[in-house]
Design a protein around this motif. Structure first.
Motif, PDB file in Angstrom:
ATOM      1  N   LEU A  67       0.846  -1.200   0.000  1.00 46.09           N
ATOM      2  CA  LEU A  67       0.000   0.000   0.000  1.00 46.09           C
ATOM      3  C   LEU A  67       0.880   1.248   0.000  1.00 46.09           C
ATOM      4  N   VAL A  68       0.219   2.378  -0.190  1.00 45.75           N
ATOM      5  CA  VAL A  68       0.968   3.623  -0.372  1.00 45.75           C
ATOM      6  C   VAL A  68       1.805   3.975   0.864  1.00 45.75           C
ATOM      7  N   ASP A  69       1.343   3.586   2.051  1.00 46.27           N
ATOM      8  CA  ASP A  69       2.122   3.907   3.257  1.00 46.27           C
ATOM      9  C   ASP A  69       3.178   2.845   3.567  1.00 46.27           C
ATOM     10  N   PRO A 116       1.220   2.594  -7.054  1.00 45.77           N
ATOM     11  CA  PRO A 116       2.114   3.434  -7.880  1.00 45.77           C
ATOM     12  C   PRO A 116       2.841   4.530  -7.096  1.00 45.77           C
ATOM     13  N   GLU A 117       2.252   4.959  -5.995  1.00 44.60           N
ATOM     14  CA  GLU A 117       2.854   6.067  -5.246  1.00 44.60           C
ATOM     15  C   GLU A 117       3.736   5.596  -4.088  1.00 44.60           C
ATOM     16  N   THR A 118       3.804   4.284  -3.857  1.00 41.51           N
ATOM     17  CA  THR A 118       4.612   3.822  -2.720  1.00 41.51           C
ATOM     18  C   THR A 118       6.097   4.011  -3.036  1.00 41.51           C
ATOM     19  N   TYR A 119       6.875   4.176  -1.989  1.00 39.05           N
ATOM     20  CA  TYR A 119       8.300   4.430  -2.204  1.00 39.05           C
ATOM     21  C   TYR A 119       9.039   3.177  -2.625  1.00 39.05           C
ATOM     22  N   GLN A 120      10.094   3.370  -3.380  1.00 39.56           N
ATOM     23  CA  GLN A 120      10.959   2.273  -3.826  1.00 39.56           C
ATOM     24  C   GLN A 120      11.475   1.461  -2.642  1.00 39.56           C
TER      25      GLN A 120
END
Lengths: 143, 136
Positions: A67-69, A116-120
């Protein structure tokens, strides 16, 4: 003719200014150089390359959502708390899953579906856990 | 008592070995400093404990992805659309080519996915992520 003062050291070059300069240079380069940490490898083989023979049994598939977080879900179930670099619960569960499919003679395929917005870093955490367990078949799906 | 031999330089220590060492150190630091400037775009790569330090870094090209999504091929800024052509050109020179992706730890994954797509389009399935083994 005026008598010379240091008759004794006449044949010696005075090295003191050079040593001063050299020390200054040394200190300058030591301060400006940051020792570079060596980068390590974490390999991924993109699935397009894996041409399986037609009679290969279907692998055991598991889905990991990120997830994004940074929360990691294994087959829809939350595993570790977000913000951790090591994912102990995910690693443990995956190693159990891999063991049971190994016993059944099946390959373990993991499909990672990151937001798509989660960090590498979150994706690398999961790849790190997969590498620790020894799962090499990894594919990326839409998160 | 035996008289001391007359030595004009007894009061000066011999500085030659020290100067040798100091010059060696200077050359070392100059080389290290230059290499760092030439090769790499500065980013914070992610941390992965299971990653391994490779023995051989040949046959790979470096693609750097900064946290703002900008892409560098080696030290040069490129646009995403040019990447497949660059990769396939390198691939024709080196068949066992790997793409070394240095993605910043804080880059959104969508940009990494775009680089994946470009790599696959260029015909290279081997992607290696740059990581640090620890945060120290």
């Amino acid at each position: 003719m005026k008598a010379r003062h240091s008759q004794i050291h006449e044949d010696k070059v005075d090295l003191t200014p050079m040593i001063d300069i050299v020390f200054l240079l040394l200190i300058f380069f030591m301060v400006t150089t940051t020792i570079v940490k060596e980068e390590a490898d974490l390999g991924v083989k993109l699935p397009s390359s894996m041409a399986a023979p037609p009679d290969t049994p279907l692998p055991e598939q598991h889905y990991i959502d990120i997830l994004v977080d940074g929360t990691v879900l294994l087959n829809g179930m939350p595993t570790d708390n977000p913000g951790q670099t090591s994912l102990p619960n995910l690693t443990r569960t995956l190693s159990q899953l891999k063991e049971s499919s190994d016993r059944a003679g099946l390959k373990t395929l993991v499909i990672i579906q990151p937001d798509p917005e989660t960090y590498q870093q979150s994706v690398v955490n999961v790849l790190n856990a997969l590498k620790a367990v020894g799962i090499t078949s990894v594919s990326f799906g839409e998160g | 008592m035996k008289p001391r031999p007359i030595d004009e330089t007894t009061d000066l220590p011999d500085l030659t070995p020290m100067i040798d060492i100091v010059f060696l150190l200077i050359v070392f630091f100059m080389t290290v400093a230059n290499m760092q400037v030439m090769q790499q775009v500065e980013i914070d790569v992610p941390i992965a404990e299971s990653s391994t330090i490779p023995e051989d870094r040949a046959n790979r090209i470096t693609v750097t992805l900064k946290d703002d999504g900008s892409i560098y091929y080696g030290p040069t800024l490129v646009v995403l659309d040019d990447l497949p052509a660059i990769i396939s050109q390198n691939k024709s020179d080196v068949p066992s080519l790997k793409v070394y992706v240095r993605a910043d730890a804080r880059v959104p994954f969508k940009h990494v996915r775009e680089v994946f797509a470009a790599t696959a389009k260029g015909g290279v399935p081997d992607v290696v992520f740059a990581t640090f083994q620890s945060d120290k």
